[in-house]
Scaffold this active site. Structure first.
Site, PDB file in Angstrom:
ATOM      1  N   SER A 166       0.791  -1.046  -0.065  1.00 23.47           N
ATOM      2  CA  SER A 166       0.381   0.217  -0.140  1.00 23.47           C
ATOM      3  C   SER A 166       0.382   1.165   0.125  1.00 23.47           C
ATOM      4  O   SER A 166       0.962   1.509   1.316  1.00 23.47           O
ATOM      5  CB  SER A 166      -0.828  -0.191   1.302  1.00 23.47           C
ATOM      6  OG  SER A 166      -1.574  -0.843   0.899  1.00 23.47           O
ATOM      7  N   CYS A 167       1.025   1.856  -0.958  1.00 25.51           N
ATOM      8  CA  CYS A 167       1.413   2.763  -0.982  1.00 25.51           C
ATOM      9  C   CYS A 167       0.909   4.520  -0.171  1.00 25.51           C
ATOM     10  O   CYS A 167       1.686   5.940  -0.870  1.00 25.51           O
ATOM     11  CB  CYS A 167       1.628   3.205  -2.583  1.00 25.51           C
ATOM     12  SG  CYS A 167       0.081   4.103  -3.307  1.00 25.51           S
ATOM     13  N   GLN A 168      -0.505   4.547   0.007  1.00 20.69           N
ATOM     14  CA  GLN A 168      -1.483   5.929   0.037  1.00 20.69           C
ATOM     15  C   GLN A 168      -0.510   6.460   1.532  1.00 20.69           C
ATOM     16  O   GLN A 168      -0.170   7.888   1.591  1.00 20.69           O
ATOM     17  CB  GLN A 168      -2.516   5.505   1.016  1.00 20.69           C
ATOM     18  CG  GLN A 168      -3.601   4.943  -0.650  1.00 20.69           C
ATOM     19  CD  GLN A 168      -3.614   3.247  -0.912  1.00 20.69           C
ATOM     20  OE1 GLN A 168      -2.552   2.714   0.029  1.00 20.69           O
ATOM     21  NE2 GLN A 168      -5.170   3.144  -1.329  1.00 20.69           N
TER      22      GLN A 168
ATOM     23  N   PHE B  42       2.151   6.644   1.916  1.00 20.54           N
ATOM     24  CA  PHE B  42       3.629   7.108   2.214  1.00 20.54           C
ATOM     25  C   PHE B  42       4.043   8.132   0.732  1.00 20.54           C
ATOM     26  O   PHE B  42       4.349   9.129   0.294  1.00 20.54           O
ATOM     27  CB  PHE B  42       4.602   5.894   0.856  1.00 20.54           C
ATOM     28  CG  PHE B  42       5.209   4.849   1.956  1.00 20.54           C
ATOM     29  CD1 PHE B  42       5.190   4.921   3.646  1.00 20.54           C
ATOM     30  CD2 PHE B  42       3.946   3.769   2.278  1.00 20.54           C
ATOM     31  CE1 PHE B  42       5.258   3.996   4.308  1.00 20.54           C
ATOM     32  CE2 PHE B  42       3.861   2.549   2.711  1.00 20.54           C
ATOM     33  CZ  PHE B  42       4.484   2.545   4.500  1.00 20.54           C
ATOM     34  N   SER B  43       2.904   8.538   0.446  1.00 20.24           N
ATOM     35  CA  SER B  43       2.478   8.992  -1.553  1.00 20.24           C
ATOM     36  C   SER B  43       2.842  10.692  -0.657  1.00 20.24           C
ATOM     37  O   SER B  43       1.933  11.022   1.007  1.00 20.24           O
ATOM     38  CB  SER B  43       0.851   8.375  -2.274  1.00 20.24           C
ATOM     39  OG  SER B  43       0.823   9.374  -3.332  1.00 20.24           O
TER      40      SER B  43
END
Length: 200
Positions: free
Chosen positions: A119-121, A123-124
């Site tokens: 999941s990138c949310q 860290f985005s």
């Protein structure tokens, strides 16, 4: 006996490996010391058509597309998004598991490669940058939990570019440390869709 031989000869990365992998590590050690090979980290002799992988955070199957194109076989997929799970099942006839936190490594099939676009949310640069203060930010630890027990030969992990510098680099330092703790060497590749002719 194989583990003792690894210890006596200073062979690294033997912890948690199967008998066949220990034999291969020792063979590579002997070959290296006899100047038969030049890379002491050569760990694999299989052709890609014999290799298997698991597809964590599989989405609709980006890693699946890439690896099966080279003859590799997916033995397990996992994603929490129901629409992605349906698409994956429709395209590849594999029913993804729906919660990585409930995967039990001892019940999973063996595999050569672990793929995970975790999941990138958190860290985005476009998000709230909640990092490890959000449950999604902790999902990276599920990768290392599985890898520590299954010890795949390779891992392909993917995330957003901003993960390199968020929290003054502490998040990425943590990731590197966790991978180092279980015996993995890391190579970092920054790729942008425009380099590959992909609209994004």
């Amino acid at each position: 006996d194989l583990i003792n031989l690894c210890k006596q000869n200073g062979v690294k990365k033997y912890s948690g490996r199967k008998k066949s992998d220990l034999i291969l590590l020792l063979k590579n050690y002997v070959a290296t010391n006899n100047n038969e090979v030049h890379n002491e980290d050569v760990l694999y002799e299989k052709s890609t058509s014999d290799m298997t992988f698991i597809d964590l955070f599989c989405g609709i199957g980006g890693f699946h597309q890439a690896l099966t194109r080279h003859g590799m076989k997916c033995v397990l997929a996992c994603d929490v998004d129901k629409r992605c799970m349906k698409t994956y099942k429709d395209n590849y006839n594999i029913e993804p598991f729906n919660d990585i936190r409930k995967l039990e490594p001892e019940k999973m099939p063996d595999f050569d490669i672990l793929c995970g676009g975790f999941s990138c949310q958190p860290f985005s640069n476009a998000g709230k940058k909640t990092t490890f203060n959000h449950s999604k930010g902790l999902l990276f630890d599920e990768i290392t939990r599985i890898a520590k027990q299954k010890m795949p030969k390779f891992m392909f992990l993917e995330n957003v570019k901003h993960i390199l510098k968020i929290s003054d680099g502490k998040v990425f330092e943590y990731i590197l440390q966790q991978l180092d703790n279980i015996g993995y060497k890391v190579q970092i590749f920054e790729l942008s869709p425009h380099q590959l002719g992909i609209p994004q």
